[in-house]
Design an enzyme around this catalytic site. Structure first.
Site, PDB file in Angstrom:
ATOM      1  N   LYS A 207       0.320  -8.493  -5.216  1.00 35.59           N
ATOM      2  CA  LYS A 207       1.619  -8.182  -5.829  1.00 35.59           C
ATOM      3  C   LYS A 207       2.677  -7.977  -4.745  1.00 35.59           C
ATOM      4  O   LYS A 207       3.762  -8.523  -4.813  1.00 35.59           O
ATOM      5  CB  LYS A 207       1.465  -6.929  -6.697  1.00 35.59           C
ATOM      6  CG  LYS A 207       2.743  -6.501  -7.384  1.00 35.59           C
ATOM      7  CD  LYS A 207       2.506  -5.297  -8.270  1.00 35.59           C
ATOM      8  CE  LYS A 207       3.834  -4.709  -8.695  1.00 35.59           C
ATOM      9  NZ  LYS A 207       3.676  -3.460  -9.440  1.00 35.59           N
ATOM     10  N   GLU A 213      -5.701  -6.195   4.029  1.00 36.10           N
ATOM     11  CA  GLU A 213      -7.003  -6.823   3.800  1.00 36.10           C
ATOM     12  C   GLU A 213      -6.819  -8.265   3.304  1.00 36.10           C
ATOM     13  O   GLU A 213      -7.459  -9.205   3.785  1.00 36.10           O
ATOM     14  CB  GLU A 213      -7.797  -6.039   2.736  1.00 36.10           C
ATOM     15  CG  GLU A 213      -8.179  -4.620   3.132  1.00 36.10           C
ATOM     16  CD  GLU A 213      -7.120  -3.588   2.776  1.00 36.10           C
ATOM     17  OE1 GLU A 213      -5.912  -3.948   2.704  1.00 36.10           O
ATOM     18  OE2 GLU A 213      -7.481  -2.412   2.591  1.00 36.10           O
ATOM     19  N   GLY A 271      -0.600  -3.033 -10.550  1.00 35.24           N
ATOM     20  CA  GLY A 271      -1.705  -3.836 -10.013  1.00 35.24           C
ATOM     21  C   GLY A 271      -2.952  -3.739 -10.889  1.00 35.24           C
ATOM     22  O   GLY A 271      -3.588  -4.740 -11.212  1.00 35.24           O
ATOM     23  N   ARG A 272      -3.300  -2.513 -11.300  1.00 36.42           N
ATOM     24  CA  ARG A 272      -4.548  -2.335 -12.070  1.00 36.42           C
ATOM     25  C   ARG A 272      -4.391  -2.730 -13.530  1.00 36.42           C
ATOM     26  O   ARG A 272      -5.336  -2.619 -14.301  1.00 36.42           O
ATOM     27  CB  ARG A 272      -5.066  -0.902 -11.912  1.00 36.42           C
ATOM     28  CG  ARG A 272      -4.054   0.172 -12.239  1.00 36.42           C
ATOM     29  CD  ARG A 272      -4.512   1.543 -11.744  1.00 36.42           C
ATOM     30  NE  ARG A 272      -3.463   2.542 -11.911  1.00 36.42           N
ATOM     31  CZ  ARG A 272      -2.511   2.791 -11.026  1.00 36.42           C
ATOM     32  NH1 ARG A 272      -2.459   2.100  -9.897  1.00 36.42           N
ATOM     33  NH2 ARG A 272      -1.605   3.723 -11.242  1.00 36.42           N
ATOM     34  N   GLU A 357      -7.258   5.653 -10.251  1.00 40.84           N
ATOM     35  CA  GLU A 357      -5.971   5.427  -9.579  1.00 40.84           C
ATOM     36  C   GLU A 357      -4.829   5.805 -10.526  1.00 40.84           C
ATOM     37  O   GLU A 357      -3.750   6.178 -10.094  1.00 40.84           O
ATOM     38  CB  GLU A 357      -5.842   3.953  -9.126  1.00 40.84           C
ATOM     39  CG  GLU A 357      -4.830   3.787  -8.006  1.00 40.84           C
ATOM     40  CD  GLU A 357      -4.851   2.408  -7.355  1.00 40.84           C
ATOM     41  OE1 GLU A 357      -5.182   2.298  -6.161  1.00 40.84           O
ATOM     42  OE2 GLU A 357      -4.528   1.415  -8.048  1.00 40.84           O
ATOM     43  N   HIS A 388     -33.825   3.292 -14.483  1.00 42.67           N
ATOM     44  CA  HIS A 388     -34.901   3.370 -13.488  1.00 42.67           C
ATOM     45  C   HIS A 388     -34.378   3.914 -12.161  1.00 42.67           C
ATOM     46  O   HIS A 388     -34.999   3.702 -11.112  1.00 42.67           O
ATOM     47  CB  HIS A 388     -35.532   1.990 -13.310  1.00 42.67           C
ATOM     48  CG  HIS A 388     -36.134   1.495 -14.598  1.00 42.67           C
ATOM     49  ND1 HIS A 388     -37.398   1.830 -14.997  1.00 42.67           N
ATOM     50  CD2 HIS A 388     -35.595   0.755 -15.602  1.00 42.67           C
ATOM     51  CE1 HIS A 388     -37.641   1.297 -16.189  1.00 42.67           C
ATOM     52  NE2 HIS A 388     -36.552   0.648 -16.576  1.00 42.67           N
ATOM     53  N   LYS A 516      -3.577   4.257   4.389  1.00 41.21           N
ATOM     54  CA  LYS A 516      -3.046   2.964   4.866  1.00 41.21           C
ATOM     55  C   LYS A 516      -2.225   3.182   6.130  1.00 41.21           C
ATOM     56  O   LYS A 516      -2.339   2.446   7.107  1.00 41.21           O
ATOM     57  CB  LYS A 516      -2.117   2.358   3.807  1.00 41.21           C
ATOM     58  CG  LYS A 516      -2.808   1.674   2.655  1.00 41.21           C
ATOM     59  CD  LYS A 516      -1.761   0.933   1.841  1.00 41.21           C
ATOM     60  CE  LYS A 516      -2.288   0.533   0.487  1.00 41.21           C
ATOM     61  NZ  LYS A 516      -1.260  -0.012  -0.390  1.00 41.21           N
TER      62      LYS A 516
HETATM   63  O1  F6P Z   1      -3.924   0.380  -2.331  1.00 41.93           O
HETATM   64  C1  F6P Z   1      -3.904   0.398  -3.700  1.00 41.93           C
HETATM   65  C2  F6P Z   1      -3.191  -0.783  -4.236  1.00 41.93           C
HETATM   66  O2  F6P Z   1      -1.841  -0.599  -4.052  1.00 41.93           O
HETATM   67  C3  F6P Z   1      -3.534  -1.005  -5.702  1.00 41.93           C
HETATM   68  O3  F6P Z   1      -2.774  -0.253  -6.553  1.00 41.93           O
HETATM   69  C4  F6P Z   1      -3.365  -2.475  -5.818  1.00 41.93           C
HETATM   70  O4  F6P Z   1      -4.005  -2.968  -6.959  1.00 41.93           O
HETATM   71  C5  F6P Z   1      -3.973  -2.946  -4.533  1.00 41.93           C
HETATM   72  O5  F6P Z   1      -3.570  -1.994  -3.579  1.00 41.93           O
HETATM   73  C6  F6P Z   1      -3.581  -4.333  -4.086  1.00 41.93           C
HETATM   74  O6  F6P Z   1      -2.204  -4.453  -3.918  1.00 41.93           O
HETATM   75  P1  F6P Z   1      -1.512  -5.858  -3.811  1.00 41.93           P
HETATM   76  O7  F6P Z   1      -1.741  -6.608  -5.068  1.00 41.93           O
HETATM   77  O8  F6P Z   1      -0.059  -5.567  -3.584  1.00 41.93           O
HETATM   78  O9  F6P Z   1      -2.112  -6.588  -2.636  1.00 41.93           O
END
Ligand code: F6P
Length: 551
Positions: A207, A213, A271-272, A357, A388, A516
Site C-alpha cells: 500500500k 521487507e 492493509g489488513r 493489529e 495431538h 521499524k
Molecule cells: O507494519 C504493519 C503494516 O503497516 C501493516 O498494517 C500492513 O498490512 C503491512 O505493514 C504492509 O504494509 P504495506 O502494504 O504498505 O507494504
C-alpha cells in the site's frame, strides 16, 4: 466527554449477571434448556454459527446487546458505511465494504461515490487476469506466464495467501501462485531456483510502497529477472513481468513499474482489510475474476446482514459481544482459532493480524487510557493437528481458553472415509471441552471396563476433565469463494464491533512504528558504525552478529 463503557449501566448489569452465572457449568445450562441449540445458534443462509457452547444464557445476549446499544454500535456502523472519517488518528474514511459492493449505484453516497475508481480497478484486474490465465499475456521471450509471485507482507500478504490456500480447489491448472514476505533469503532464494524468469510474473503488493521487507524482495527479484533477460530485454522484461498494487503509484513508477501495470488502492482501505482490493490480484489470477467476485459477493451478503439484522440476530455483533463477555467478564486472555479444513491452515495467522493489529491497543479514540483490557491474544492451528499437540492443555491445563471451531461440512478433496472422521473429531472436541468428564462419569466408565477399585482410585484424578471451556462453532456447507468471503467479512465486522465497544480506533496501527524505526537505526550499527546510545543487550547481540553473522 467520551463515555467509559465500563461505567455504563449495561456493563454493571453484566457484572452482576456474571455472578449469577458463575456457578453454572455448561453441562447444567444444556440440561436445563433442551432448546438451547435452537435458541443460541444462528443462520445466515446455509452458514451456521453455534454459540450454544458459550457460557451464556439468552439473557446474557440481551444484556450484551444493551451494551452494544450503549456503545452506539449501530451509529458507528452507519458512520463507517457512510464514509465518515472514523479512523480519527489518520483522518481517513474506512470503506473496505465499497470494495465488495456489487450493486450498480454509488457507494457510500452519490456525493462521495468511490465506485467509479473501484469498478475501474476491478475491470483492470479482470482484463489482466484473463490475459494471463489464457496465455495471451506473454513474457519477454514470448512465453506464457506459469508462475506468479506475490511480494508483500502483513495485509499485503496474509489475506491473498490465506484465500489462495483456502480456494486452491479452484486454481488454474497451469498457473502457480507463490507468496514471499520474509526478508530471510531462505524464502525467496529456493523459490527462485525452481522458477524460470521467462514464465514468472511478480506482483509487488505494498500500500505504501515503502515497506523494507517487500522492497528488498522486489529488488532481488528484479535483479534476478534482468540478469536472465539481458540488457537488450530490460524494458520488455520489466513491462511483462512486474506489476504493482499500491496507493503510492509514483513510488512504484520510480521502481520501474509502468503506469499500465499499476493497480491502485486508496487510503480508505486498511492493509489488513485489503483482500477485496487489487491486493487480491494473486488470488484473482489463481481462481479467475469470476470466482473472485463470488468472494466479494459473500462478503457483501455479510455487509448487508450487518447493516440490516437486528442486533439480537446480527452475527458479527453477537460474535464481537461474546468475545467481550469472555475477555472482560470471564477473564479469558486468549482466543484459539481452530479450523479443521487443511485449506484454512493460514487462517489463524490472517486473523491474528486482523484482530491484534486492529484492537491490540490501550488508548481510546479520544487518546485516553482504556479502563479495561481489549483484544485477547489470538492464536491457533489446524484443529486436528492441535488435538495431538496443545489440546491437552485446553482440556486439563486449568486455563480458560475460548475457541472458534471452523469447519466446512463437505471437502473439496473428497477422499473416501476422510470427511466423516474429520467432522466427528471437530464436533467431539468442542463437546469434550464444553462438558468434560466428571469424577462420577469417569468412575462409571472404569467400572464398566472392569477395573479393580484400587486401580480406579489410582487413575481417577487423571481421567477427570473439568470442561466448561466456551467455544463457538462456525459451519460452512463448503469452502467456496462465496462462503469464504462471508466468513472473513464476519470476522472483520466482529473486530469492528469490539473496537466500538472498547472505544478504540480499530483502523490505525501506531504500535508497529517503533520497531521499524529502530531497525533503521540498527542496520548501520550492525555494519560497524559504533552507536553508544544503544542498550547493553542490543550492543551485545550486535557484537555476536558481527562475529558470527553475514551482513
Ligand atoms: O507494519 C504493519 C503494516 O503497516 C501493516 O498494517 C500492513 O498490512 C503491512 O505493514 C504492509 O504494509 P504495506 O502494504 O504498505 O507494504
Amino acid at each position: 466527554m467520551p463515555m467509559d463503557i465500563t461505567r455504563t449501566a449495561p456493563w454493571q448489569a453484566l457484572l452482576a449477571h456474571r455472578e449469577q452465572l458463575r456457578s453454572h457449568h455448561l453441562r447444567e445450562l444444556f440440561a436445563r434448556e433442551p432448546a438451547r441449540f435452537e435458541k443460541l445458534s444462528f443462520r445466515l443462509g446455509d452458514f451456521l454459527a453455534d454459540f450454544s457452547k458459550q457460557r451464556i444464557t439468552p439473557e446474557t445476549l440481551g444484556l450484551l446487546t444493551d451494551l452494544a446499544r450503549a456503545a452506539d454500535v449501530e451509529g458507528w456502523r452507519d458512520r463507517m458505511f457512510a464514509g465518515e472519517r472514523i479512523n480519527v488518528s489518520e483522518q481517513r474514511a474506512v470503506l473496505h465494504p465499497a470494495l465488495r459492493f456489487l450493486g450498480t449505484g454509488p457507494f457510500p453516497s452519490a456525493a462521495k461515490d468511490v465506485m467509479p475508481e473501484v469498478r475501474a480497478v476491478r475491470a483492470q484486474m479482470r482484463q489482466f487476469s484473463e490475459r494471463v490465465r489464457s496465455g495471451l499475456w506473454r513474457g519477454y521471450s514470448g512465453e506464457a506466464i506459469r508462475h506468479v509471485v506475490n511480494l508483500g507482507i502483513g495485509g499485503s500478504d496474509l489475506g491473498p495467501k490465506m484465500a489462495a490456500r483456502a480456494l486452491s480447489a479452484y486454481d488454474h491448472p497451469a498457473l502457480h501462485v507463490h507468496f514471499v514476505s520474509n526478508l530471510d533469503g531462505a524464502q525467496l532464494a529456493p523459490l527462485l531456483e525452481t522458477l524460470d524468469p521467462r514464465t514468472t510474473l511478480f506482483i509487488v503488493a505494498s500500500k505504501t510502497f515503502t515497506t523494507q521487507e517487500t522492497l528488498r524482495n522486489a529488488e532481488t527479484a528484479r535483479d534476478w529477472l534482468l540478469a536472465a533477460a539481458g540488457p537488450e530485454n530490460e524494458v520488455a522484461a520489466l513491462a511483462r513481468h512486474f506489476v504493482a498494487v499500491t496507493a503510492a503509484p509514483a513510488e512504484a513508477g520510480l521502481f520501474g513499474i509502468g503506469h499500465d501495470n499499476i493497480f491502485t488502492m486508496w487510503d480508505w482501505v486498511g492493509g489488513r482489510y485489503s483482500l477485496w482490493s487489487a491486493v487480491g490480484l494473486a488470488l484473482a489470477l489463481a481462481i479467475g475474476m469470476t470466482q473472485f467476485e463470488r468472494l466479494l459477493a459473500g462478503a457483501q451478503a455479510l455487509d448487508q446482514h450487518f447493516l440490516k439484522a437486528p442486533l439480537e440476530q446480527n452475527l458479527p455483533v453477537l460474535m464481537g459481544l461474546l468475545g467481550i463477555w469472555n475477555t472482560n467478564f470471564l477473564g479469558a486472555e486468549t482466543l484459539a482459532i481452530l479450523p479443521y479444513n487443511e485449506s484454512l491452515r493460514t487462517l489463524p495467522g490472517y486473523l491474528q493480524q486482523l484482530e491484534m493489529e486492529s484492537n491490540g491497543k490501550m488508548v481510546t479514540r479520544s487518546g485516553k487510557p482504556l479502563s479495561c483490557h481489549p483484544n485477547p491474544i489470538v492464536w491457533g492451528e489446524i484443529g486436528i493437528n492441535g488435538q495431538h499437540a496443545f489440546f491437552q492443555l485446553l482440556h486439563q491445563g486449568g486455563w480458560l481458553i475460548p475457541s472458534d471451531f471452523i469447519v466446512a461440512a463437505t471437502s473439496d478433496y473428497p477422499l473416501p472415509g476422510h470427511n466423516g472422521p474429520l467432522l466427528a473429531n471437530c464436533l467431539a472436541q468442542s463437546s469434550a471441552l464444553a462438558f468434560g468428564r466428571s469424577e462420577q462419569e469417569a468412575r462409571a466408565e472404569l467400572e464398566l471396563e472392569g477395573w479393580a477399585e484400587a486401580e480406579i482410585a489410582a487413575v481417577l484424578p487423571y481421567k477427570v476433565f473439568a470442561g466448561n471451556q466456551p467455544s463457538t462453532t462456525l459451519m460452512l456447507p463448503r469452502l467456496d469463494p462465496y462462503h469464504l468471503g462471508l466468513l472473513i467479512a464476519l470476522y472483520e465486522h466482529k473486530v469492528f464491533v469490539q473496537g466500538v465497544v472498547w472505544g478504540i480506533n480499530s483502523f490505525d496501527q501506531w504500535g508497529v512504528e517503533l520497531g521499524k524505526k529502530l531497525a533503521g537505526r540498527l542496520l548501520p550499527a550492525l555494519e560497524g558504525t559504533p552507536d553508544e546510545g544503544l542498550d547493553a543487550s542490543t550492543r551485545g547481540l550486535i557484537a555476536y552478529c558481527r562475529r558470527h553473522g553475514q551482513l
